[in-house]
Design an enzyme around this catalytic site. Structure first.
Site, short mmCIF file in Angstrom:
data_model
loop_
_atom_site.label_atom_id
_atom_site.label_comp_id
_atom_site.label_asym_id
_atom_site.label_seq_id
_atom_site.Cartn_x
_atom_site.Cartn_y
_atom_site.Cartn_z
N GLU A 97 -9.21 -2.05 5.14
CA GLU A 97 -9.79 -1.43 5.97
C GLU A 97 -11.72 -2.69 6.57
O GLU A 97 -11.43 -2.91 5.44
CB GLU A 97 -10.68 -0.43 6.13
CG GLU A 97 -9.19 1.07 6.20
CD GLU A 97 -8.77 1.03 7.41
OE1 GLU A 97 -8.90 0.49 8.24
OE2 GLU A 97 -8.30 2.60 7.97
N HIS A 104 -7.27 -4.69 9.98
CA HIS A 104 -6.62 -3.85 8.31
C HIS A 104 -6.02 -4.73 7.78
O HIS A 104 -4.96 -5.03 9.39
CB HIS A 104 -6.82 -2.86 8.24
CG HIS A 104 -6.28 -2.52 8.56
ND1 HIS A 104 -5.91 -0.36 9.01
CD2 HIS A 104 -4.50 -2.36 8.98
CE1 HIS A 104 -4.26 -0.03 9.99
NE2 HIS A 104 -3.98 -1.17 8.77
N ASP A 120 1.22 -1.48 -0.11
CA ASP A 120 0.16 0.26 0.05
C ASP A 120 0.17 1.35 0.17
O ASP A 120 2.27 0.84 -0.17
CB ASP A 120 -1.04 0.03 1.01
CG ASP A 120 -0.44 -0.50 2.50
OD1 ASP A 120 1.21 -0.43 2.63
OD2 ASP A 120 -0.63 -0.92 3.57
N ASN A 175 -7.88 -1.90 13.88
CA ASN A 175 -9.18 -2.45 14.17
C ASN A 175 -8.74 -3.78 12.96
O ASN A 175 -9.85 -3.87 12.62
CB ASN A 175 -9.59 -1.68 13.07
CG ASN A 175 -9.64 -1.10 11.83
OD1 ASN A 175 -7.82 -1.63 11.52
ND2 ASN A 175 -9.58 -0.24 11.41
C1 GLP Z 1 -0.38 0.02 8.47
C2 GLP Z 1 -0.13 -0.66 7.12
C3 GLP Z 1 -0.68 -2.26 7.30
C4 GLP Z 1 0.74 -1.95 8.25
C5 GLP Z 1 0.71 -1.88 9.79
C6 GLP Z 1 0.28 -1.89 11.39
O1 GLP Z 1 -1.63 1.03 8.57
N1 GLP Z 1 -1.02 -0.32 5.91
O2 GLP Z 1 -0.38 -3.08 5.93
O3 GLP Z 1 -0.26 -3.71 8.92
O4 GLP Z 1 0.15 -0.22 9.60
O5 GLP Z 1 1.69 -1.35 11.75
P1 GLP Z 1 2.13 -1.61 12.69
O6 GLP Z 1 3.29 -2.33 12.67
O7 GLP Z 1 3.52 0.22 12.94
O8 GLP Z 1 1.67 -1.44 13.34
#
Ligand code: GLP
Length: 249
Positions: free
Chosen positions: A142, A137, A66, A135
């Site tokens: 989402e 995702h 993403d 949440n």
């Molecule tokens: C973002 C990314 C996700 C990732 C999530 C968790 O929202 N789009 O792909 O899994 O963060 O991030 P973290 O590893 O910082 O908790």
């Protein structure tokens, strides 16, 4: 399906060793990559290992999940910039090998279509790494995202904006939209590894553990995948019955 490691470092070192071995045995592997804090120690260990025991990465291809809409690749909070800092520049991957959706293209619909098509044209993903939002995702899919979705534009939820704005000194700069690989693109990967570390992930991991596949909890779709492993550190696994966890020392 749920594996628990004593701590984040041991999890990261196990995953990076696995990535190293997979690249060594299949140099033209197609890797699906994720961003976020969870992945940072994994990429650090992998880059260190490749420096210590050089590996030919010239045939490797990567696809990121993403990107924020509106952030150029040169923006320090863009996922493109993150990947270059955390991994690509350290292991000397060339731009031709690394695919990320563009957050600043003129024709976003075309960008979405071409991104999913490109993955399939190159034979699909061999291994997809995933983190998880609080949440549920995956990528930026989402809650409510259809399980048959392809790369698409997302309106980020208030929860995700609150979580991810920690990376922005000026919180008003946090984008409200993103482009993400779809759930079907992710599910077509031949193997998937979801990683979660830290006490702030314990609740979502317990929800995932108890959930049937349900679009309200996007990561629950992974329960339908034939080769999924979920790697947790002890803090993230704290609310899952310990009899259901496979321990990795
Ligand atoms: C973002 C990314 C996700 C990732 C999530 C968790 O929202 N789009 O792909 O899994 O963060 O991030 P973290 O590893 O910082 O908790």
């Amino acid at each position: 399906m749920f594996y628990v490691f004593p701590d984040e470092q041991q999890l990261a070192s196990h995953v990076s060793e696995k990535l190293y071995q997979r690249i060594a045995s299949q140099p033209d592997i197609k890797l699906g990559l994720a961003t976020g804090s969870t992945m940072e120690p994994v990429y650090r260990h992998l880059a260190d290992k490749i420096r210590q025991q050089p590996l030919n990465v010239g045939a490797l291809t990567t696809f990121n999940l993403d990107e924020y809409i509106g952030l150029a690749a040169s923006h320090p909070q863009s996922y493109n910039y993150y990947m270059h800092q955390q991994l690509f520049d350290k292991i000397l991957l060339e731009d031709r090998q690394c695919f990320l959706p563009s957050g600043t293209c003129n024709n976003i619909e075309q960008e979405c279509r071409q991104y999913s098509d490109k993955i399939r044209q190159l034979g699909g993903l061999d291994l997809q790494l995933l983190g998880i939002g609080t949440n549920g995702h995956i990528g930026f899919n989402e809650p409510g995202t259809p399980f048959d979705s392809r790369t698409h534009v997302v309106e980020l939820s208030a929860n995700t904006i609150a979580d991810n704005s920690r990376f922005f000194t000026d919180k008003s700069q946090m984008p409200t939209k993103a482009i993400t690989m779809g759930i079907l693109d992710i599910m077509e990967a031949r193997e998937i590894l979801l990683l979660a570390t830290g006490a702030h992930k314990a609740e979502v991991m317990a929800r995932l553990f108890h959930s049937q596949p349900d679009t309200g909890m996007p990561a629950s779709v992974l329960k339908q995948h034939p080769r999924i492993k979920i790697f947790l550190d002890a803090s993230a696994a704290a609310l899952i019955p310990s009899s259901q966890l496979t321990r990795v020392e």
